[in-house]
Design an enzyme around this catalytic site. Structure first.
Site, PDB file in Angstrom:
ATOM      1  N   GLY A  31      27.141   3.385  11.354  1.00 40.36           N
ATOM      2  CA  GLY A  31      25.804   3.135  11.919  1.00 40.36           C
ATOM      3  C   GLY A  31      25.102   2.028  11.158  1.00 40.36           C
ATOM      4  N   ASN A  32      23.787   1.972  11.319  1.00 39.36           N
ATOM      5  CA  ASN A  32      23.042   0.855  10.680  1.00 39.36           C
ATOM      6  C   ASN A  32      22.827   1.111   9.189  1.00 39.36           C
ATOM      7  OD1 ASN A  32      20.239   2.052  10.204  1.00 39.36           O
ATOM      8  ND2 ASN A  32      20.613   2.551  12.359  1.00 39.36           N
ATOM      9  N   VAL A  39      19.891   3.675   7.818  1.00 36.12           N
ATOM     10  CA  VAL A  39      20.287   5.092   7.770  1.00 36.12           C
ATOM     11  C   VAL A  39      21.425   5.277   6.762  1.00 36.12           C
ATOM     12  CG1 VAL A  39      21.213   7.021   9.117  1.00 36.12           C
ATOM     13  CG2 VAL A  39      19.466   5.554  10.117  1.00 36.12           C
ATOM     14  N   GLY A  40      22.267   4.251   6.627  1.00 31.24           N
ATOM     15  CA  GLY A  40      23.364   4.303   5.653  1.00 31.24           C
ATOM     16  C   GLY A  40      22.844   4.621   4.249  1.00 31.24           C
ATOM     17  N   GLU A  81      30.418   2.668   7.214  1.00 27.34           N
ATOM     18  CA  GLU A  81      30.858   1.607   8.132  1.00 27.34           C
ATOM     19  C   GLU A  81      29.595   1.057   8.786  1.00 27.34           C
ATOM     20  OE1 GLU A  81      33.897   0.410   8.535  1.00 27.34           O
ATOM     21  OE2 GLU A  81      34.938   1.842   7.274  1.00 27.34           O
ATOM     22  N   CYS A  91      30.088  -3.900  16.487  1.00 24.52           N
ATOM     23  CA  CYS A  91      29.723  -4.198  15.086  1.00 24.52           C
ATOM     24  C   CYS A  91      30.378  -5.481  14.593  1.00 24.52           C
ATOM     25  CB  CYS A  91      30.111  -3.031  14.190  1.00 24.52           C
ATOM     26  SG  CYS A  91      31.858  -2.624  14.269  1.00 24.52           S
TER      27      CYS A  91
HETATM   28  P1  NAD Z   1      22.886   5.652  15.832  1.00 19.11           P
HETATM   29  O1  NAD Z   1      21.456   5.472  16.186  1.00 19.11           O
HETATM   30  O2  NAD Z   1      23.783   6.370  16.736  1.00 19.11           O
HETATM   31  O3  NAD Z   1      22.929   6.301  14.390  1.00 19.11           O
HETATM   32  C1  NAD Z   1      24.153   6.645  13.788  1.00 19.11           C
HETATM   33  C2  NAD Z   1      24.113   8.105  13.366  1.00 19.11           C
HETATM   34  O4  NAD Z   1      23.123   8.275  12.367  1.00 19.11           O
HETATM   35  C3  NAD Z   1      23.807   9.077  14.493  1.00 19.11           C
HETATM   36  O5  NAD Z   1      24.772  10.087  14.504  1.00 19.11           O
HETATM   37  C4  NAD Z   1      22.430   9.602  14.154  1.00 19.11           C
HETATM   38  O6  NAD Z   1      22.266  10.952  14.499  1.00 19.11           O
HETATM   39  C5  NAD Z   1      22.334   9.426  12.672  1.00 19.11           C
HETATM   40  N1  NAD Z   1      20.956   9.171  12.231  1.00 19.11           N
HETATM   41  C6  NAD Z   1      20.051   8.351  12.800  1.00 19.11           C
HETATM   42  N2  NAD Z   1      18.923   8.343  12.090  1.00 19.11           N
HETATM   43  C7  NAD Z   1      19.107   9.189  11.053  1.00 19.11           C
HETATM   44  C8  NAD Z   1      18.314   9.612   9.940  1.00 19.11           C
HETATM   45  N3  NAD Z   1      17.055   9.181   9.778  1.00 19.11           N
HETATM   46  N4  NAD Z   1      18.860  10.464   9.047  1.00 19.11           N
HETATM   47  C9  NAD Z   1      20.113  10.927   9.209  1.00 19.11           C
HETATM   48  N5  NAD Z   1      20.893  10.564  10.240  1.00 19.11           N
HETATM   49  C10 NAD Z   1      20.410   9.713  11.137  1.00 19.11           C
HETATM   50  O7  NAD Z   1      23.609   4.271  15.631  1.00 19.11           O
HETATM   51  P2  NAD Z   1      23.060   2.877  15.113  1.00 19.11           P
HETATM   52  O8  NAD Z   1      22.698   2.962  13.685  1.00 19.11           O
HETATM   53  O9  NAD Z   1      22.080   2.304  16.073  1.00 19.11           O
HETATM   54  O10 NAD Z   1      24.444   2.070  15.293  1.00 19.11           O
HETATM   55  C11 NAD Z   1      24.484   0.707  15.390  1.00 19.11           C
HETATM   56  C12 NAD Z   1      24.823   0.116  14.036  1.00 19.11           C
HETATM   57  O11 NAD Z   1      26.077   0.627  13.617  1.00 19.11           O
HETATM   58  C13 NAD Z   1      24.975  -1.387  14.073  1.00 19.11           C
HETATM   59  O12 NAD Z   1      24.416  -1.916  12.918  1.00 19.11           O
HETATM   60  C14 NAD Z   1      26.478  -1.588  14.080  1.00 19.11           C
HETATM   61  O13 NAD Z   1      26.876  -2.832  13.556  1.00 19.11           O
HETATM   62  C15 NAD Z   1      26.936  -0.444  13.239  1.00 19.11           C
HETATM   63  N6  NAD Z   1      28.304  -0.074  13.545  1.00 19.11           N
HETATM   64  C16 NAD Z   1      29.244  -0.303  12.606  1.00 19.11           C
HETATM   65  C17 NAD Z   1      30.566  -0.023  12.871  1.00 19.11           C
HETATM   66  C18 NAD Z   1      31.631  -0.279  11.851  1.00 19.11           C
HETATM   67  O14 NAD Z   1      32.766   0.148  12.075  1.00 19.11           O
HETATM   68  N7  NAD Z   1      31.336  -0.931  10.748  1.00 19.11           N
HETATM   69  C19 NAD Z   1      30.940   0.506  14.108  1.00 19.11           C
HETATM   70  C20 NAD Z   1      29.947   0.752  15.042  1.00 19.11           C
HETATM   71  C21 NAD Z   1      28.619   0.450  14.747  1.00 19.11           C
END
Ligand code: NAD
Length: 503
Positions: free
Chosen positions: A188-189, A192-193, A210, A244
């Protein structure tokens, strides 16, 4: 006790029975996962259609084929990956067993993202099962249809206690993160990471992150611009740019910019027709929030191609932006949508500088005929991966570790890397209770003589190959000496009768 706590407890209890240790069990679960994907292909495709407007074939190509390949590889290679790995010995361990034994970590939490809701959630699961872990699977709530199908159908195929699916939003994920896991695998982003890493740190739990970022794409003016633009157009606009590893922006010299725009325009028409909105292989932005975010990124830039949109359908056409600088709004965050800005640079020097001044991306793309230029970009930039003369396809090479560096993430997966990432690589040294005399040098009282021996044994590197070669040479020399001696003896025996009468 919360639902999340209960689920984790059940997974741990089941893991502690030792059920996941035998390789046959893991292989069986992996085969069940493969059966789920093949038997439920239609349900998976329907859910992705509802979430992202993707076609059935698009889902197979970009989500499930890769998963099937990863499962097949894991099933075929598991016994090799899980086997003890002998390591180089030193003089003190020459007679001992010295090896690395991969072992399961325990209970892994997998948090998925919405953009490829099946691939990014189930691919880490393949590694988790192969490595012998239990895994709590948390799909993204944003791709709600996929999450629902996963929650309903996956437990019909996999062991329910060991691999439960937990759905929900931020609060459910936060509740999960309060639990103790042995590894957290998050996609994810990066905002949140950081929260995920913070929560994991409370239990000293290791993480794989990731993440995303802005992956640059440099086009060298000497390259085949037509081919380069075909590959870039494909890599950028697949899944509406919500990938991503999509090229985020192009860097090139002003003299080729109009060619690049024309070629990309031609490719958009060829791949997605005159009207991508009605074409089945062009999808949609995931939701209104992201639609508004992506639209606002266009402010201050000139639309060279596309720009058409429809908020009611979350549709944004494939768009190329010109007159963009490093300070433009579109350059302030990862685009994650179908906007492709072109930024002028004076050549490869400035491109390298532009890339190096920013956060380390997930990928650096470079298009050039000049191998030296490509090697220079490799040497002078840093990123999760570098791909020359193509887009996205490094993802399909499961021998390559997939992951980011710095702001684009930490840890990696795919193929054997997933297995290693979700295993503990345990050091094993098995000595005998013999040869106690050798140990005198380490026991007190410490003397100069003992220290001398310790220096010899601990610092002399044991080169097994050299030793083997020396042994072979010695054996060969011995054999040669024996043969020569034998030949001489035969000759002597043949000469002896002739000499006999004179005695
Ligand atoms: P998303 O909104 O689905 O969030 C990812 C997860 O985090 C979800 O399961 C969600 O429930 C959880 N989450 C959200 N907010 C949270 C919080 N405050 N506390 C705890 N958990 C929380 O996805 P996203 O972040 O919008 O995904 C898009 C991002 O992910 C982009 O930056 C993209 O580049 C990246 N991404 C990376 C890869 C990779 O393999 N490197 C693959 C796909 C996406």
């Amino acid at each position: 006790m919360s639902r999340e706590e209960l689920v984790v407890q059940r997974a741990r209890k089941s893991f502690l029975t030792g059920k996941t240790k035998p390789l046959e069990f893991r292989i069986h679960q992996l085969k069940c996962l493969k059966r789920f994907i093949t038997e439920r292909r239609g349900d998976i495709a329907d859910s992705v259609k509802k979430d992202l407007g993707k076609s059935e074939k698009g889902t197979e190509l970009f989500e499930t084929i890769g998963l099937e390949g990863e499962i097949e590889l894991a099933v075929e290679k598991l016994s090799e990956w899980a086997a003890p790995r002998p390591v180089e010995k030193n003089f003190l361990t020459i007679a001992d067993e010295v090896y690395v034994q991969p072992e399961p970590l325990g209970v892994v939490l997998i948090i998925g993202a919405w953009n490829y809701p099946w691939a990014v959630t189930l691919q880490p699961l393949v590694g988790a099962i192969a490595a012998g872990n239990a895994a709590v699977i948390k799909p993204s709530e944003v791709s709600s249809h996929s999450a629902k199908v996963m929650e309903e159908l996956l437990p019909q195929y996999l062991n329910k206690d060991l691999y439960p699916v937990v759905t929900g939003g931020v609060s459910e994920t936060q509740e999960l993160l309060r639990q103790r896991f042995d590894h957290v695998f998050y996609t994810g982003n990066s905002t949140v990471g950081k929260l995920v890493m913070e929560a994991a740190a409370r239990h000293l739990t290791p993480v794989t992150l990731e993440l995303g970022g802005k992956s640059p794409c440099f086009i060298d003016k000497s390259c085949d611009i037509t081919v380069a633009c075909r590959r870039i157009t494909w890599g950028k606009f697949v899944n509406c740019g919500q990938t991503c590893i999509a090229p985020d922006y192009i860097l090139c010299e002003p003299c080729i910019q109009s060619r690049v725009v024309d070629e990309i325009k031609k490719c958009i028409k060829e791949f997605y027709t005159e009207n991508p909105k009605t074409f089945e292989d062009y999808g949609r932005i995931i939701n209104q929030r992201h639609f508004k975010r992506v639209m606002s990124l266009m402010e201050g830039s000139t639309v060279a191609v596309g720009g058409d949109n429809d908020e009611t359908e979350c549709y944004i056409g494939p768009t190329v932006l010109q007159d963009v600088t490093g300070e433009s709004k579109v350059m302030r965050e990862e685009i994650f949508g179908p906007l492709l800005p072109i930024i002028s640079v004076s050549g490869v020097d400035e491109a390298i500088q532009f890339i190096s001044e920013r956060e380390k991306p997930l990928v650096v793309y470079v298009f050039s005929h000049d191998n030296k230029l490509i090697k220079r970009v490799i040497a002078e930039t840093s990123s999760g991966a570098l791909l020359a003369n193509d887009c996205l396809v490094h993802f399909t090479v499961n021998a390559l570790p997939f992951g980011g560096v710095g702001n684009s993430g930490m840890g990696c997966y795919h193929g054997r890397h997933s297995f290693d990432q979700l295993s503990h690589l345990r050091s094993c040294l098995i000595k005998q209770l013999k040869m106690e005399g050798v140990n005198v040098m380490r026991y007190p009282p410490h003397t100069d003589k003992k220290l001398g021996w310790a220096r010899f044994f601990l610092l002399k590197r044991l080169n097994i190959c050299r030793l083997r070669r020396m042994f072979m040479l010695t054996a060969l020399a011995g054999l040669a000496a024996f043969v020569i001696q034998d030949l001489r003896a035969c000759r002597w025996r043949r000469l002896t009768p002739k000499l006999a009468p004179s005695f």
